[in-house]
Design a protein around this motif. Structure first.
Motif, PDB file in Angstrom:
ATOM      1  N   UNK A   1       5.562  15.828   2.597  1.00 13.47           N
ATOM      2  CA  UNK A   1       4.558  15.716   3.648  1.00 13.47           C
ATOM      3  C   UNK A   1       3.136  15.770   3.125  1.00 13.47           C
ATOM      4  N   UNK A   2       2.946  16.267   1.909  1.00 11.37           N
ATOM      5  CA  UNK A   2       1.617  16.376   1.318  1.00 11.37           C
ATOM      6  C   UNK A   2       1.265  15.199   0.414  1.00 11.37           C
ATOM      7  N   UNK A   3       2.225  14.341   0.094  1.00 16.04           N
ATOM      8  CA  UNK A   3       2.007  13.249  -0.840  1.00 16.04           C
ATOM      9  C   UNK A   3       1.353  12.079  -0.115  1.00 16.04           C
ATOM     10  N   UNK A   4       0.100  11.754  -0.419  1.00 12.63           N
ATOM     11  CA  UNK A   4      -0.584  10.673   0.295  1.00 12.63           C
ATOM     12  C   UNK A   4      -0.011   9.289   0.017  1.00 12.63           C
ATOM     13  N   UNK A   5       0.832   9.144  -1.012  1.00 11.95           N
ATOM     14  CA  UNK A   5       1.444   7.851  -1.311  1.00 11.95           C
ATOM     15  C   UNK A   5       2.542   7.489  -0.315  1.00 11.95           C
ATOM     16  N   UNK A   6       3.202   8.495   0.244  1.00 10.47           N
ATOM     17  CA  UNK A   6       4.332   8.271   1.137  1.00 10.47           C
ATOM     18  C   UNK A   6       3.860   7.525   2.387  1.00 10.47           C
ATOM     19  N   UNK A   7       4.568   6.432   2.714  1.00  7.71           N
ATOM     20  CA  UNK A   7       4.243   5.629   3.886  1.00  7.71           C
ATOM     21  C   UNK A   7       4.451   4.157   3.601  1.00  7.71           C
ATOM     22  N   UNK A   8       3.988   3.331   4.527  1.00  6.77           N
ATOM     23  CA  UNK A   8       4.119   1.879   4.411  1.00  6.77           C
ATOM     24  C   UNK A   8       2.744   1.276   4.217  1.00  6.77           C
ATOM     25  N   UNK A   9       2.662   0.342   3.260  1.00  5.84           N
ATOM     26  CA  UNK A   9       1.395  -0.264   2.858  1.00  5.84           C
ATOM     27  C   UNK A   9       1.502  -1.790   2.919  1.00  5.84           C
ATOM     28  N   UNK A  10       0.481  -2.431   3.466  1.00  5.58           N
ATOM     29  CA  UNK A  10       0.447  -3.895   3.581  1.00  5.58           C
ATOM     30  C   UNK A  10      -0.645  -4.447   2.675  1.00  5.58           C
TER      31      UNK A  10
ATOM     32  N   UNK B   1      -9.318   9.311   1.926  1.00  2.81           N
ATOM     33  CA  UNK B   1      -9.049   9.299   3.364  1.00  2.81           C
ATOM     34  C   UNK B   1      -7.623   8.837   3.675  1.00  2.81           C
ATOM     35  N   UNK B   2      -6.854   8.436   2.636  1.00  2.00           N
ATOM     36  CA  UNK B   2      -5.459   8.062   2.814  1.00  2.00           C
ATOM     37  C   UNK B   2      -5.223   6.697   3.427  1.00  2.00           C
ATOM     38  N   UNK B   3      -6.257   5.888   3.572  1.00  2.00           N
ATOM     39  CA  UNK B   3      -6.115   4.595   4.253  1.00  2.00           C
ATOM     40  C   UNK B   3      -5.929   3.416   3.311  1.00  2.00           C
ATOM     41  N   UNK B   4      -6.273   3.575   2.029  1.00  3.64           N
ATOM     42  CA  UNK B   4      -6.223   2.465   1.080  1.00  3.64           C
ATOM     43  C   UNK B   4      -5.468   2.877  -0.179  1.00  3.64           C
ATOM     44  N   UNK B   5      -4.634   1.967  -0.658  1.00  2.00           N
ATOM     45  CA  UNK B   5      -3.914   2.141  -1.910  1.00  2.00           C
ATOM     46  C   UNK B   5      -4.378   1.038  -2.855  1.00  2.00           C
ATOM     47  N   UNK B   6      -4.867   1.419  -4.018  1.00  2.00           N
ATOM     48  CA  UNK B   6      -5.267   0.458  -5.047  1.00  2.00           C
ATOM     49  C   UNK B   6      -4.269   0.559  -6.193  1.00  2.00           C
ATOM     50  N   UNK B   7      -3.715  -0.585  -6.589  1.00  2.00           N
ATOM     51  CA  UNK B   7      -2.790  -0.627  -7.713  1.00  2.00           C
ATOM     52  C   UNK B   7      -3.423  -1.496  -8.793  1.00  2.00           C
TER      53      UNK B   7
END
Length: 157
Positions: free
Chosen positions: A17-26, A129-135
């Protein structure tokens, strides 16, 4: 002393529940840079909690020619190799195994290998803010050409 040491050790690992990576990303194609191109027309990555300190990665992508691909893997952030199944789309380095490590709460890094040889590294950074994932992907494609991608994803859920 034992209680303090247990508390310190617990700070080093994240609960799901604390890992900001967990979720779905588009994939945000407009904000991403693929070298070489062309970029995919769409991609979705889902990260789920796995094991004590790991993730399950489910990736669906449609390349510039309209071909869809699907890949999955599970890994722990323990520096060990884990197998990758499925096919990767264009612009992605070839890989048969992945080795993952956690840099900090918001950053993880994967080392992708094929037949024991490193093909690329992928650094995943979740915004504060947990809204963007950069790879950020650096390596070589299946033909030995350099890959230098900066790919942005927006959180779906």
């Amino acid at each position: 002393v034992v209680i303090v040491m247990a508390w310190v050790v617990s700070l080093g690992s994240l609960r799901a529940g604390d890992d900001p990576l967990i979720g779905t990303w588009k994939l945000n194609v407009a904000q991403s840079k693929y070298s070489p191109g062309p970029p995919p027309t769409s991609a979705t990555i889902q990260y789920e909690p796995y094991g004590a300190d790991g993730v399950k990665n489910i990736r669906d992508e449609t390349n510039a020619q309209g071909k869809t691909t699907h890949s999955e893997y599970v890994s722990q952030f323990d520096g060990k190799d884990y197998p990758v199944s499925g096919e990767l789309g264009g612009g992605n380095p070839p890989r048969g195994t992945i080795t993952a490590q956690r840099i900090d709460t918001y950053t993880t890094e994967n080392i992708n290998k094929l037949d024991g040889k490193v093909t690329s590294t992928s650094r995943r950074i979740v915004s504060k803010d947990g809204k963007t994932l950069t790879i950020i992907v650096k390596g070589t494609d299946g033909k030995g050409h350099p890959i230098n991608n900066v790919v942005l994803y927006d959180r779906v859920e």
